[in-house]
Design a protein around this motif. Structure first.
Motif, PDB file in Angstrom:
ATOM      1  N   LYS A  48       0.812  -1.215   0.000  1.00 34.52           N
ATOM      2  CA  LYS A  48       0.000   0.000   0.000  1.00 34.52           C
ATOM      3  C   LYS A  48       0.845   1.264   0.000  1.00 34.52           C
ATOM      4  CE  LYS A  48      -3.935   2.078   2.407  1.00 34.52           C
ATOM      5  NZ  LYS A  48      -4.865   1.961   3.549  1.00 34.52           N
ATOM      6  N   HIS A  49       1.946   1.262   0.759  1.00 34.21           N
ATOM      7  CA  HIS A  49       2.780   2.456   0.895  1.00 34.21           C
ATOM      8  C   HIS A  49       4.187   2.175   0.364  1.00 34.21           C
ATOM      9  CE1 HIS A  49      -0.328   4.341   3.306  1.00 34.21           C
ATOM     10  NE2 HIS A  49      -0.355   3.268   4.085  1.00 34.21           N
ATOM     11  N   THR A  50       4.545   2.806  -0.744  1.00 33.11           N
ATOM     12  CA  THR A  50       5.835   2.560  -1.388  1.00 33.11           C
ATOM     13  C   THR A  50       6.995   2.951  -0.484  1.00 33.11           C
ATOM     14  OG1 THR A  50       4.816   2.983  -3.533  1.00 33.11           O
ATOM     15  CG2 THR A  50       7.229   3.049  -3.431  1.00 33.11           C
ATOM     16  N   ILE A  51       6.890   4.084   0.190  1.00 32.60           N
ATOM     17  CA  ILE A  51       7.986   4.558   1.036  1.00 32.60           C
ATOM     18  C   ILE A  51       8.279   3.569   2.152  1.00 32.60           C
ATOM     19  CG2 ILE A  51       8.630   6.334   2.721  1.00 32.60           C
ATOM     20  CD1 ILE A  51       7.405   8.396   0.908  1.00 32.60           C
ATOM     21  N   GLN A  52       7.236   3.047   2.788  1.00 33.34           N
ATOM     22  CA  GLN A  52       7.445   2.080   3.873  1.00 33.34           C
ATOM     23  C   GLN A  52       8.018   0.768   3.337  1.00 33.34           C
ATOM     24  OE1 GLN A  52       3.836   1.597   6.106  1.00 33.34           O
ATOM     25  NE2 GLN A  52       3.759   3.758   6.722  1.00 33.34           N
ATOM     26  N   HIS A  53       7.644   0.397   2.106  1.00 28.33           N
ATOM     27  CA  HIS A  53       8.197  -0.835   1.514  1.00 28.33           C
ATOM     28  C   HIS A  53       9.672  -0.662   1.182  1.00 28.33           C
ATOM     29  CE1 HIS A  53       9.300  -3.394  -1.952  1.00 28.33           C
ATOM     30  NE2 HIS A  53       8.547  -4.315  -1.337  1.00 28.33           N
ATOM     31  N   ASN A  54      10.003   0.457   0.580  1.00 26.23           N
ATOM     32  CA  ASN A  54      11.381   0.682   0.147  1.00 26.23           C
ATOM     33  C   ASN A  54      12.313   1.052   1.301  1.00 26.23           C
ATOM     34  OD1 ASN A  54      10.477   0.175  -2.412  1.00 26.23           O
ATOM     35  ND2 ASN A  54      10.504   2.317  -3.079  1.00 26.23           N
ATOM     36  N   PHE A  55      11.751   1.657   2.331  1.00 29.02           N
ATOM     37  CA  PHE A  55      12.548   2.070   3.492  1.00 29.02           C
ATOM     38  C   PHE A  55      11.849   1.596   4.765  1.00 29.02           C
ATOM     39  CE2 PHE A  55      13.155   5.106   0.069  1.00 29.02           C
ATOM     40  CZ  PHE A  55      14.542   5.145  -0.052  1.00 29.02           C
ATOM     41  N   PRO A  56      11.921   0.317   5.076  1.00 30.64           N
ATOM     42  CA  PRO A  56      11.227  -0.234   6.248  1.00 30.64           C
ATOM     43  C   PRO A  56      11.632   0.499   7.526  1.00 30.64           C
ATOM     44  CG  PRO A  56      12.157  -1.985   4.897  1.00 30.64           C
ATOM     45  CD  PRO A  56      12.706  -0.701   4.358  1.00 30.64           C
ATOM     46  N   LEU A  57      10.687   0.648   8.416  1.00 28.91           N
ATOM     47  CA  LEU A  57      10.845   1.341   9.692  1.00 28.91           C
ATOM     48  C   LEU A  57      11.068   2.842   9.490  1.00 28.91           C
ATOM     49  CD1 LEU A  57      13.057  -1.146  11.774  1.00 28.91           C
ATOM     50  CD2 LEU A  57      10.582  -0.814  11.890  1.00 28.91           C
ATOM     51  N   VAL A  58      12.120   3.212   8.769  1.00 26.76           N
ATOM     52  CA  VAL A  58      12.442   4.624   8.586  1.00 26.76           C
ATOM     53  C   VAL A  58      11.325   5.365   7.865  1.00 26.76           C
ATOM     54  CG1 VAL A  58      14.103   6.244   7.577  1.00 26.76           C
ATOM     55  CG2 VAL A  58      14.889   4.087   8.560  1.00 26.76           C
ATOM     56  N   GLY A  59      10.627   4.675   6.966  1.00 32.17           N
ATOM     57  CA  GLY A  59       9.565   5.313   6.194  1.00 32.17           C
ATOM     58  C   GLY A  59       8.434   5.857   7.044  1.00 32.17           C
ATOM     59  N   HIS A  60       8.258   5.288   8.254  1.00 34.18           N
ATOM     60  CA  HIS A  60       7.182   5.758   9.135  1.00 34.18           C
ATOM     61  C   HIS A  60       7.433   7.183   9.615  1.00 34.18           C
ATOM     62  CE1 HIS A  60       4.900   1.991   9.654  1.00 34.18           C
ATOM     63  NE2 HIS A  60       6.069   1.399   9.472  1.00 34.18           N
ATOM     64  N   ILE A  61       8.694   7.584   9.656  1.00 28.92           N
ATOM     65  CA  ILE A  61       9.028   8.933  10.124  1.00 28.92           C
ATOM     66  C   ILE A  61       8.402   9.983   9.214  1.00 28.92           C
ATOM     67  CG2 ILE A  61      10.920  10.544  10.555  1.00 28.92           C
ATOM     68  CD1 ILE A  61      12.663   8.160  11.258  1.00 28.92           C
TER      69      ILE A  61
END
Length: 496
Positions: free
Chosen positions: A27-40
């Motif tokens: 669903k969220h590309t940023i969270q997939h490509n940058f796990p954990l860090v993408g939540h910031i």
């Protein structure tokens, strides 16, 4: 065998599970490509407006209201120091900069003058509907604009109405109808929109009998305002999401609980200007109250027709509230909020000229709304021909609004534009009503001080020649009369 699993071990397990979840979700590309860090990223985005207004933007940069403007309102409402030190920090040569021209000899206010001790008392120079059965003389030139219960919380409406009672101003209900929160002692203007909430029958049509009953039971209702449109979304009806429609709101508005409430874009009680005039006269005759119009402005042909018919018949609205396209407190589609309807200065000047052409400007009470709740903006509006101004977002800020821009999400962090009971519980009407009173007292006081500095007793006496606008690079200024192409008709003020 005892084995104490360390606390940080549990943290690592949770982080690992989130890591796996991020990798496998789509669903969220940023969270997939940058796990954990993408939540910031999503965390920072959640309070982006607050982050920008307190850290990133400078004092004069942010919109709709910049930090300097908000600070003045906050300080005024708390009776703190609202002065400014070390001179202005604005570029006074920028195009559109407003200059107020002081008199060599200010207006003399001494102990013999009746208003000497009433430093914040500034009533309207005109009476609204003097020929009606129940004419109304507003006791403040600054009043509360249309904001509905439902769009605003019960605690917010209560705060404003209690403050209105203390300040002597009126409180416009907005199109959501009259509620118990509007009955705390302040004068009320009943706003009647296309949904006819509170005065509608079971089919959603206007009910004159319900209007008569409502106004007779609630003598605090002093005027009726027929809303044609509003600045944030002209040509589009209001919308209250079903999750905000409680049993109480359903009872007030005459709608179903839990279902979206969508107002039509147009009125069903009339289809043209003559019918609208008849509708206004019918309401005025049935209630005895002055009746006015509220509208944003775009095409001018029907305004011309309205002025013509009023001249011919001697009938029509007692007051006209002009809303600028920069206005808006609730939810609106982006294109409507950003691009539909004229900004206030162009809208008002266009309408004033039409009614002036037909010699009606002295009979009508003109009200302006749209970011006019600051002393210098108000003075410019009076110079252009308004008799009063209505404030909405400025009133919200006086009771705690932080411009989080979440009015449309039901998650207003200060409990003003939400029906969430937890968020609303943090708003104390006993305290916030005093805050609004302080704001209104202060702006009236400064409006009077500016008037006296320019040689006038009352702001209605300002002329188009008293305000000049910077033209920018050519190092020239021009008076309002030249900028907008008319001279305001003199308003006679009888004195305090």
């Amino acid at each position: 065998m005892n084995f104490d699993f360390p606390w940080w071990g549990y943290v690592l397990v949770v982080l690992f599970l989130i890591f796996l979840r991020d990798i496998f979700q789509k669903k969220h590309t940023i969270q997939h490509n940058f796990p954990l860090v993408g939540h910031i990223r999503y965390f920072l985005e959640s309070f982006g407006p607050e982050l920008r207004q307190y850290i990133v933007a400078n004092n004069r940069e942010e919109l709709p209201f910049n930090r300097q403007q908000r600070t003045w309102i906050y300080a005024s409402s708390k009776t703190e120091n609202n002065m400014q030190g070390f001179g202005t920090d604005q570029d006074i040569h920028e195009p559109g900069y407003v200059f107020i021209k002081p008199a060599m000899m200010p207006f003399r206010l001494d102990e013999k003058h009746p208003s000497f001790k009433k430093t914040s008392y500034c009533p309207s120079a005109k009476i609204v509907g003097p020929h009606r059965q129940k004419p109304y003389h507003p006791q403040s030139v600054v009043n509360i604009s249309a904001m509905s219960y439902g769009s605003l919380s019960g605690a917010a409406i209560t705060s404003l109405n209690l403050g209105a009672q203390m300040a002597g101003c009126y409180h416009n209900t907005g199109e959501g109808g009259f509620s118990s929160y509007h009955a705390k002692g302040g004068d009320v203007v009943l706003n009647i929109g296309t949904g006819y909430f509170g005065v509608r029958d079971e089919n959603g049509n206007f009910s004159l009998e319900k209007l008569k009953t409502l106004t007779s039971k609630n003598p605090c209702i002093k005027m009726l305002e027929l809303k044609l449109s509003q600045g944030a979304k002209p040509g589009k009806g209001g919308m209250l999401p079903g999750k905000k429609v409680t049993q109480e709101i359903a009872d007030i508005r005459g709608v179903a609980v839990g279902k979206d409430v969508v107002s039509p874009a147009y009125h069903t009680a009339f289809v043209d200007i003559p019918q609208m005039i008849d509708f206004i006269e019918t309401m005025a005759n049935a209630t005895g109250l002055p009746v006015g119009l509220k509208s944003a402005v775009g095409k001018l042909d029907m305004w011309e027709t309205l002025a013509q018919k009023m001249k011919e018949t001697g009938k029509g609205p007692d007051f006209i509230t002009i809303d600028g396209g920069e206005g808006g407190t609730g939810a609106a589609p982006r294109a409507f909020a950003d691009h539909v309807s004229l900004p206030w200065v162009y809208a008002f000047s266009s309408i004033y000229k039409i009614f002036q052409k037909y010699g009606l400007e002295k009979k009508i009470v003109f009200i302006g709304s749209g970011k006019l709740g600051l002393p210098e903006k108000a003075i410019m509006a009076f110079a252009m021909g308004v008799d009063m101004i209505n404030v909405a977002r400025e009133a919200m800020m006086s009771i705690g609004c932080i411009q989080a821009q979440k009015c449309h999400t039901n998650t207003c962090p200060v409990g003003i534009a939400t029906n969430n009971k937890w968020l609303e519980s943090g708003l104390n009407p006993e305290l916030k009503s005093v805050r609004f009173y302080n704001y209104l007292k202060t702006i009236n006081k400064e409006i009077l001080e500016l008037s006296h500095a320019c040689g006038y007793e009352h702001p209605s006496q300002f002329t188009m020649e008293d305000i000049e606008i910077s033209m920018g690079d050519n190092n020239r200024t021009i008076p309002l009369s030249q900028a907008y192409g008319y001279q305001k008709t003199e308003v006679v003020f009888g004195g305090f």
